[in-house]
Design an enzyme around this catalytic site. Structure first.
Site, PDB file in Angstrom:
ATOM      1  N   VAL A 107       0.865  -1.177   0.000  1.00  0.00           N
ATOM      2  CA  VAL A 107       0.000   0.000   0.000  1.00  0.00           C
ATOM      3  C   VAL A 107       0.899   1.224   0.000  1.00  0.00           C
ATOM      4  O   VAL A 107       1.920   1.259   0.692  1.00  0.00           O
ATOM      5  CB  VAL A 107      -0.930   0.022   1.227  1.00  0.00           C
ATOM      6  CG1 VAL A 107      -1.755   1.316   1.259  1.00  0.00           C
ATOM      7  CG2 VAL A 107      -1.860  -1.188   1.229  1.00  0.00           C
ATOM      8  N   CYS A 108       0.548   2.214  -0.797  1.00  0.00           N
ATOM      9  CA  CYS A 108       1.268   3.484  -0.849  1.00  0.00           C
ATOM     10  C   CYS A 108       2.739   3.229  -1.203  1.00  0.00           C
ATOM     11  O   CYS A 108       3.034   2.400  -2.072  1.00  0.00           O
ATOM     12  CB  CYS A 108       1.088   4.220   0.482  1.00  0.00           C
ATOM     13  SG  CYS A 108       1.466   5.991   0.426  1.00  0.00           S
ATOM     14  N   THR A 109       3.665   3.894  -0.543  1.00  0.00           N
ATOM     15  CA  THR A 109       5.073   3.776  -0.907  1.00  0.00           C
ATOM     16  C   THR A 109       5.704   2.467  -0.447  1.00  0.00           C
ATOM     17  O   THR A 109       6.897   2.243  -0.660  1.00  0.00           O
ATOM     18  CB  THR A 109       5.880   4.957  -0.355  1.00  0.00           C
ATOM     19  OG1 THR A 109       5.545   5.157   1.029  1.00  0.00           O
ATOM     20  CG2 THR A 109       5.585   6.227  -1.142  1.00  0.00           C
ATOM     21  N   GLY A 110       4.919   1.578   0.126  1.00  0.00           N
ATOM     22  CA  GLY A 110       5.404   0.224   0.353  1.00  0.00           C
ATOM     23  C   GLY A 110       5.821  -0.425  -0.954  1.00  0.00           C
ATOM     24  O   GLY A 110       6.680  -1.317  -0.977  1.00  0.00           O
ATOM     25  N   THR A 127       1.373   3.374  -6.646  1.00  0.00           N
ATOM     26  CA  THR A 127       1.816   3.847  -5.340  1.00  0.00           C
ATOM     27  C   THR A 127       1.267   5.267  -5.164  1.00  0.00           C
ATOM     28  O   THR A 127       0.459   5.734  -5.977  1.00  0.00           O
ATOM     29  CB  THR A 127       3.367   3.801  -5.241  1.00  0.00           C
ATOM     30  OG1 THR A 127       3.758   4.126  -3.900  1.00  0.00           O
ATOM     31  CG2 THR A 127       4.028   4.771  -6.201  1.00  0.00           C
TER      32      THR A 127
END
Length: 236
Positions: A107-110, A127
């Site tokens: 999720v997101c910048t993961g 992202t």
């Protein structure tokens, strides 16, 4: 539901300092409602991990050294993703455990942490909008204007609030649409944002540029980390 749909699942959520809590909390809330699904918080050691900004502290339930086989890996994002991209212990854990998983996700910048581990090369992914263009440096095809991107066994969610969309999409894959719809209703998931413009495609361009300007030091740090991470990945 048949036996296949209710077979035991183990989902591992990665913990690291300064991650954005909502990146994890959204999908966690969804997946912990799945039938016969054990969700774990995985960190380097058995010590509390503090989220970014809010002071919220989470306690791991598994460690890199003591963790059962996983069906699913999920990497949240947040400011701490930059350090995570250079954390060889974390990256090594992801590389070792990814082959056993049905799905490797973020999720997101993961997504940038997965990319730094070489686990998104050759895949389509998304992202947070401030980081979307960074994916290409790691051999990833960025997908814009999508809350969730599913490419084979890789599933990525865009920025922060997309974690719930991501979780429901994953729930449907794991347990079927009926279960996902049920969870959606349990969560009363019917967003009515009080303000529009929650994405650059619909926001005031001046506001988008102002946010980019405010994030300039963060963006500069991203470029430095990306350069080092992509070099290490290329050199094996």
């Amino acid at each position: 539901m048949d036996a296949v749909e209710t077979a035991p699942l183990v989902a591992g959520f990665m913990l690291f300092p300064d991650q954005t809590h909502l990146d994890l909390a959204g999908p966690w809330e969804v997946l912990t409602r799945l039938p016969n699904c054990l969700c774990l918080l995985i960190a380097a050691g058995p010590v509390p991990v503090e989220s970014a900004g809010c002071g919220l502290t989470l306690f791991p339930t598994a460690t890199y050294d003591v963790c059962p086989p996983l069906d699913l890996l999920c990497v949240p994002g947040g400011p701490g993703h930059l350090a995570a991209m250079e954390d060889e212990a974390l990256l090594g854990f992801l590389r070792r455990r990814a082959p056993e998983c049905r799905y490797v996700t973020s999720v997101c910048t993961g997504a940038l942490v997965l990319a730094a581990a070489g686990l998104l090369s050759g895949y389509r992914a998304t992202t947070h909008w401030l980081s979307l263009e960074r994916l290409a440096r790691f051999g990833v095809e960025p997908v814009a204007d999508r809350r969730v991107v599913i490419d084979r066994d890789r599933i990525t969610g865009s920025g922060v609030t997309a974690g719930i969309d991501f979780g429901l999409s994953l729930a449907a894959l794991l347990r079927g649409d009926e279960v996902a719809r049920r969870i959606s209703l349990q969560l009363e998931y019917q967003p009515e944002p009080p303000f529009g413009g929650g994405h650059p495609s619909s926001a005031d361009p001046a506001l988008v540029e102002a946010i980019r300007a405010d994030a300039a030091p963060y963006l500069a740090a991203m470029k430095e980390i990306d350069a080092r991470a992509s070099l290490r990945l290329a050199s094996g």
